[in-house]
Design an enzyme around this catalytic site. Structure first.
Site, short mmCIF file in Angstrom:
data_model
loop_
_atom_site.label_atom_id
_atom_site.label_comp_id
_atom_site.label_asym_id
_atom_site.label_seq_id
_atom_site.Cartn_x
_atom_site.Cartn_y
_atom_site.Cartn_z
N LYS A 22 -0.99 1.66 6.98
CA LYS A 22 -1.55 2.92 6.44
C LYS A 22 -2.61 2.61 5.38
CE LYS A 22 0.68 5.46 3.04
NZ LYS A 22 -0.27 5.72 1.94
N ASN A 23 -2.25 1.75 4.43
CA ASN A 23 -3.15 1.54 3.30
C ASN A 23 -4.39 0.72 3.67
OD1 ASN A 23 -1.41 3.05 1.83
ND2 ASN A 23 -0.64 1.37 0.54
N ARG A 92 -4.08 11.28 -1.79
CA ARG A 92 -4.84 10.63 -2.84
C ARG A 92 -6.00 9.80 -2.29
NH1 ARG A 92 -4.81 9.12 -8.15
NH2 ARG A 92 -5.58 7.02 -8.50
N CYS A 116 1.44 11.17 -3.44
CA CYS A 116 2.83 11.12 -3.88
C CYS A 116 2.95 11.39 -5.37
CB CYS A 116 3.40 9.74 -3.58
SG CYS A 116 3.95 9.56 -1.91
N ARG A 121 -1.28 9.00 -11.98
CA ARG A 121 -2.31 8.63 -11.03
C ARG A 121 -3.67 9.27 -11.33
NH1 ARG A 121 0.25 7.86 -5.13
NH2 ARG A 121 -0.83 5.90 -5.28
N PRO A 122 -4.21 9.01 -12.48
CA PRO A 122 -5.51 9.58 -12.82
C PRO A 122 -6.63 8.90 -12.04
CG PRO A 122 -4.74 8.12 -14.55
CD PRO A 122 -3.68 8.12 -13.51
N ILE A 123 -7.83 9.51 -12.08
CA ILE A 123 -8.96 8.89 -11.37
C ILE A 123 -10.09 8.55 -12.33
CG2 ILE A 123 -8.45 9.95 -9.12
CD1 ILE A 123 -10.76 11.95 -9.80
N LEU A 125 -10.87 5.93 -14.03
CA LEU A 125 -11.58 4.65 -13.85
C LEU A 125 -12.52 4.69 -12.63
CD1 LEU A 125 -11.94 1.84 -15.08
CD2 LEU A 125 -10.06 1.03 -13.64
N ASP A 305 5.58 -0.41 -3.70
CA ASP A 305 5.94 0.46 -2.57
C ASP A 305 7.28 0.06 -1.93
OD1 ASP A 305 3.71 1.97 -2.93
OD2 ASP A 305 2.59 1.16 -1.24
N ARG A 397 4.28 10.89 6.24
CA ARG A 397 2.97 10.46 5.75
C ARG A 397 2.70 8.99 6.10
NH1 ARG A 397 2.23 10.65 -0.16
NH2 ARG A 397 0.43 9.54 0.60
C1 UD1 Z 1 -2.56 2.11 -3.86
C2 UD1 Z 1 -1.69 2.36 -2.65
C3 UD1 Z 1 -0.26 2.66 -3.06
C4 UD1 Z 1 0.27 1.52 -3.95
C5 UD1 Z 1 -0.69 1.25 -5.10
C6 UD1 Z 1 -0.29 0.03 -5.92
C7 UD1 Z 1 -3.17 3.31 -0.99
C8 UD1 Z 1 -3.58 4.51 -0.22
N1 UD1 Z 1 -2.22 3.49 -1.92
O1 UD1 Z 1 -2.56 3.30 -4.65
O2 UD1 Z 1 0.54 2.76 -1.89
O3 UD1 Z 1 1.52 1.88 -4.47
O4 UD1 Z 1 -2.03 1.02 -4.61
O5 UD1 Z 1 -0.17 -1.09 -5.11
O6 UD1 Z 1 -3.65 2.21 -0.75
N2 UD1 Z 1 -4.94 4.17 -12.55
C9 UD1 Z 1 -5.52 4.77 -13.65
N3 UD1 Z 1 -6.79 5.28 -13.54
C10 UD1 Z 1 -7.50 5.23 -12.37
C11 UD1 Z 1 -6.90 4.60 -11.26
C12 UD1 Z 1 -5.62 4.09 -11.37
O7 UD1 Z 1 -4.92 4.83 -14.72
O8 UD1 Z 1 -8.64 5.72 -12.33
C13 UD1 Z 1 -3.57 3.61 -12.66
C14 UD1 Z 1 -2.53 4.31 -11.78
O9 UD1 Z 1 -2.05 5.48 -12.41
C15 UD1 Z 1 -1.47 3.24 -11.63
C16 UD1 Z 1 -2.29 1.95 -11.63
O10 UD1 Z 1 -3.57 2.28 -12.17
O11 UD1 Z 1 -0.60 3.24 -12.70
C17 UD1 Z 1 -2.50 1.30 -10.27
O12 UD1 Z 1 -2.96 2.27 -9.38
P1 UD1 Z 1 -3.86 1.89 -8.12
O13 UD1 Z 1 -3.79 0.41 -7.90
O14 UD1 Z 1 -5.20 2.50 -8.31
O15 UD1 Z 1 -3.08 2.61 -6.94
P2 UD1 Z 1 -3.64 3.51 -5.78
O16 UD1 Z 1 -4.95 2.98 -5.31
O17 UD1 Z 1 -3.53 4.94 -6.18
#
Ligand code: UD1
Length: 416
Positions: A22-23, A92, A116, A121-123, A125, A305, A397
């Protein structure tokens, strides 16, 4: 009909083929936006997150067809830059379309993405980094609009490792002007797959699999056919279900090379693991009685995960276990549900202390996110009596035909 009923206690035995990742599929599907013409993505799992991504691409004007596990994306009709909120809201990975759309179309408006409920999970960055590539972003309470004439390469020293940010920057950088450096980059196998796809299409990405990616922008990419690798998280979930029920299962196509930490922890918990070129044979010993301490982290460390499925295995081990969650702050949501089944788990900060028993009992439990939902099914397979796991849509999902596959392995499970 959004639940599964499980009559616990059957050992899982036999063979199951592990679906495509999936990822890896999601960012690769997003990456097709960078390419004029038709890309063919093989081994693309038939799960609801992929379906939502297909819908998003269609709503942008692409033509998307599925034929079995092959998905064809033709981007020639790309016309829209606004994404429908119903799909963005549930997934997401829709954020992944941001870098690709900016590269291809120069502008995009979208609502804040969902997914989820396993943490804030902010965006921030994502947006901050894209701004450094020349993107102008106007934020509103519900979403944002972003615009750029031509993306410019930049050198990133990121404050922490993020899978999503690494992917978004890769997608933004491959067609950008000049060179982009991402450090520290996430090293997850799914990112390696994305690099392979993009390089096959003519991108110039160096450092695949390392924590420093160097991307030399190119003018154009060409359509390609690409096979998505097998899903290490799905393989790990079946492995856990096998351990918990004391079964014996061959995980056909499981990506052995990407699962080192998972296999090591499973062995420590008493499972016997035999790796072959085409998969993994697991002989689980339920209630193995071995202490296990686990800490999640970025690849190659133990994947967050698979934390919930391993928590179930620890809860059944008959001795103490400990899990430290370092990636997402809200990933212990299954604990009260497991407690209904008789598990004894105490949470302090980001650590769960598990006092393993030797049996769980059936109960009605509620899935609240994807991997936690699959973990509850795992617990129910091993429990005594009947369980109902609600909110099956979370599990759908990420898991293709979970009920059917588990039934083929001998589980007594049905839709409810
Ligand atoms: C991806 C995976 C998810 C997996 C995760 C960690 C997909 C679709 N999802 O999620 O299954 O559990 O990697 O291996 O591939 N963060 C911030 N600001 C940001 C972005 C992230 O603070 O702008 C934080 C998140 O809240 C989290 C950490 O960074 O605590 C890591 O998140 P990230 O590696 O970005 O995970 P995803 O890409 O959402």
């Amino acid at each position: 009909m959004d639940a599964v009923r499980i009559y616990g206690g059957n050992r899982l035995c036999g063979q199951t083929t592990i679906q495509g990742s999936k990822n890896a599929s999601l960012p690769i599907l997003a990456a097709t936006l960078l390419i004029e013409g038709t890309c063919e993505i093989e081994n693309c799992p038939d799960i609801s997150d992929v379906y939502h991504m297909q819908r998003l691409l269609t709503s942008l004007g692409c033509s998307v067809e599925r034929e079995g596990m092959l998905v064809r994306v033709n981007t020639e009709g790309l016309s829209e830059c606004d994404m429908p909120s119903d799909s963005v809201g549930v997934m997401r990975s829709s954020i992944m379309l941001l870098g690709a759309l900016l590269a291809r179309a120069g502008s995009v408006c979208m609502e804040y993405p969902g997914g989820c409920v396993i943490g804030a999970r902010p965006i921030g960055l994502h947006l901050q980094s894209l701004r450094r590539m020349g993107v102008v972003i106007e934020e509103q309470p519900q979403g944002f609009c972003a615009e750029v004439t031509r993306l410019k390469g930049a050198v990133f020293r990121l404050p922490f490792v993020s899978v999503g940010v690494t992917e978004n920057l890769l997608l933004a950088a491959v067609l950008a002007e000049g060179v982009t450096v991402i450090e520290p980059a996430a090293r997850e196998p799914e990112i390696q797959a994305l690099c392979d796809f993009l390089n096959l299409a003519g991108a110039r990405i160096e450092g695949r699999g390392s924590d420093r990616l160097v991307i030399h922008g190119v003018e154009k990419l060409r359509p390609v056919r690409f096979r998505v690798p097998a899903d290490r998280i799905v393989a790990g979930t079946y492995l856990c279900a096998c351990m918990c029920t004391g079964g014996s299962v061959f995980l056909q196509d499981a990506p052995v090379q990407d699962m080192e930490s998972v296999l090591e922890h499973a062995r420590r918990m008493g499972a016997s693991i035999d790796c072959a070129e085409d998969g993994i044979l697991v002989n689980g010993r339920a209630h193995a009685g071995r202490i296990c301490v686990l800490r999640t982290g970025c690849y190659p460390e133990f994947p967050t995960d698979l934390q919930s499925p391993f928590m179930v295995a620890m809860a059944l081990s008959g001795c103490r276990g400990q899990i430290e969650e370092t990636v997402f702050e809200n990933r212990f949501r299954i604990v009260p549900e497991l407690a209904k089944m008789g598990a004894d788990i105490c949470i302090q900060g980001n650590t769960a202390y598990i006092d393993g028993c030797r049996r769980l009992r059936g109960a009605i439990v509620h899935a609240q996110e994807l991997r936690g939902g699959a973990a509850l099914v795992t617990a129910a397979l091993a429990a005594e009596g009947t369980s109902i796991v609600t909110n099956r849509h979370y599990i759908d999902r990420g898991y293709e035909d979970l009920v059917l596959r588990l039934r083929e392995l001998g589980a007594a499970i049905e839709l409810a």
